[in-house]
Design a protein around this motif. Structure first.
Motif, PDB file in Angstrom:
ATOM      1  N   LEU A  44       0.823  -1.210   0.000  1.00 15.22           N
ATOM      2  CA  LEU A  44       0.000   0.000   0.000  1.00 15.22           C
ATOM      3  C   LEU A  44       0.855   1.257   0.000  1.00 15.22           C
ATOM      4  O   LEU A  44       0.530   2.253  -0.662  1.00 15.22           O
ATOM      5  N   LEU A  58     -10.009   3.897   6.021  1.00 18.59           N
ATOM      6  CA  LEU A  58      -9.685   2.476   6.111  1.00 18.59           C
ATOM      7  C   LEU A  58     -10.690   1.816   7.052  1.00 18.59           C
ATOM      8  O   LEU A  58     -11.765   2.373   7.276  1.00 18.59           O
ATOM      9  N   MET A 137     -10.320   2.538   1.347  1.00 17.85           N
ATOM     10  CA  MET A 137      -9.970   1.122   1.374  1.00 17.85           C
ATOM     11  C   MET A 137     -11.219   0.318   1.707  1.00 17.85           C
ATOM     12  O   MET A 137     -11.915   0.610   2.679  1.00 17.85           O
TER      13      MET A 137
END
Length: 211
Positions: A44, A58, A137
């Motif tokens: 990432l 996230l 994400m």
């Protein structure tokens, strides 16, 4: 025929594959989970969509989901604003994206997932509309060689990101998963929101370009 080779063609097929892929990630040992998370975050950190982002959402992992949180110190060092998905109250299974820091008050939602508490999340200054995120994400149950995603089946992300079917600002969507969650092919449903990439502990998969 293995699950990696199967193409689900009915709801029962999808249920069986979803069950198997969830089992695969749950049986990973604590050490395997730790190493997978570190390998994921190394990938990432090299991704252009992550490197240039200033506002990222996230998630906090449950039930064997791969853990993206080792990335947080690196994001903090780069002064990236971090957000978490929160179940939106009084809605049809959609999400808010709420600021997350060391002092954010947390509670567990009805699925047992930790998230910023409702009073904190309800304050507009603490949340951001999904279109204003740079990168989001997305957890997943399964993915294929074309970066198609199989989710938990609740449609939370698809509902929350439905605006992306229309022109306008939108975040980059990065699916994250264990490599063992990959199958050869998944069906594309009309309501599916396409991902820009899927990143696992062993590689990066991008959608197949057509035309």
């Amino acid at each position: 025929m293995t699950f990696r080779e199967m193409t689900p063609t009915s709801p029962s097929d999808k249920t069986a594959i979803r069950r198997e892929l969830k089992r695969r990630r749950r049986i990973l040992s604590a050490e395997q989970q730790k190493q997978a998370a570190l390998a994921l975050c190394q990938r990432l950190r090299k991704l252009p969509e992550i490197c240039r982002a200033r506002r990222i959402s996230l998630y906090l992992p449950v039930n064997g989901e791969i853990d993206p949180t080792p990335l947080i110190p690196w994001l903090r060092q780069r002064r990236v604003a971090i957000y978490l998905p929160v179940l939106r109250p009084f809605s049809d299974n959609s999400l808010w994206f709420v600021a997350y820091g060391d002092t954010t008050p947390m509670v567990k939602n009805r699925f047992g997932i930790a998230e910023p508490c409702p009073r904190f999340a309800a304050q507009r200054r603490n949340r951001l509309p999904a279109w204003a995120l740079d990168t989001l994400m997305v957890p997943l149950v399964g993915f294929d060689q074309h970066a198609n995603r199989m989710g938990m089946g609740g449609g939370f992300y698809d509902r929350s990101l439905a605006f992306m079917r229309r022109p306008g600002p939108a975040p980059t969507l990065i699916g994250v998963a264990h490599a063992c969650q990959q199958v050869d092919t998944l069906p594309i449903e009309p309501w599916d929101i396409p991902l820009n990439a899927v990143v696992s502990d062993t590689g990066v998969v991008r959608p197949t370009k057509t035309g």
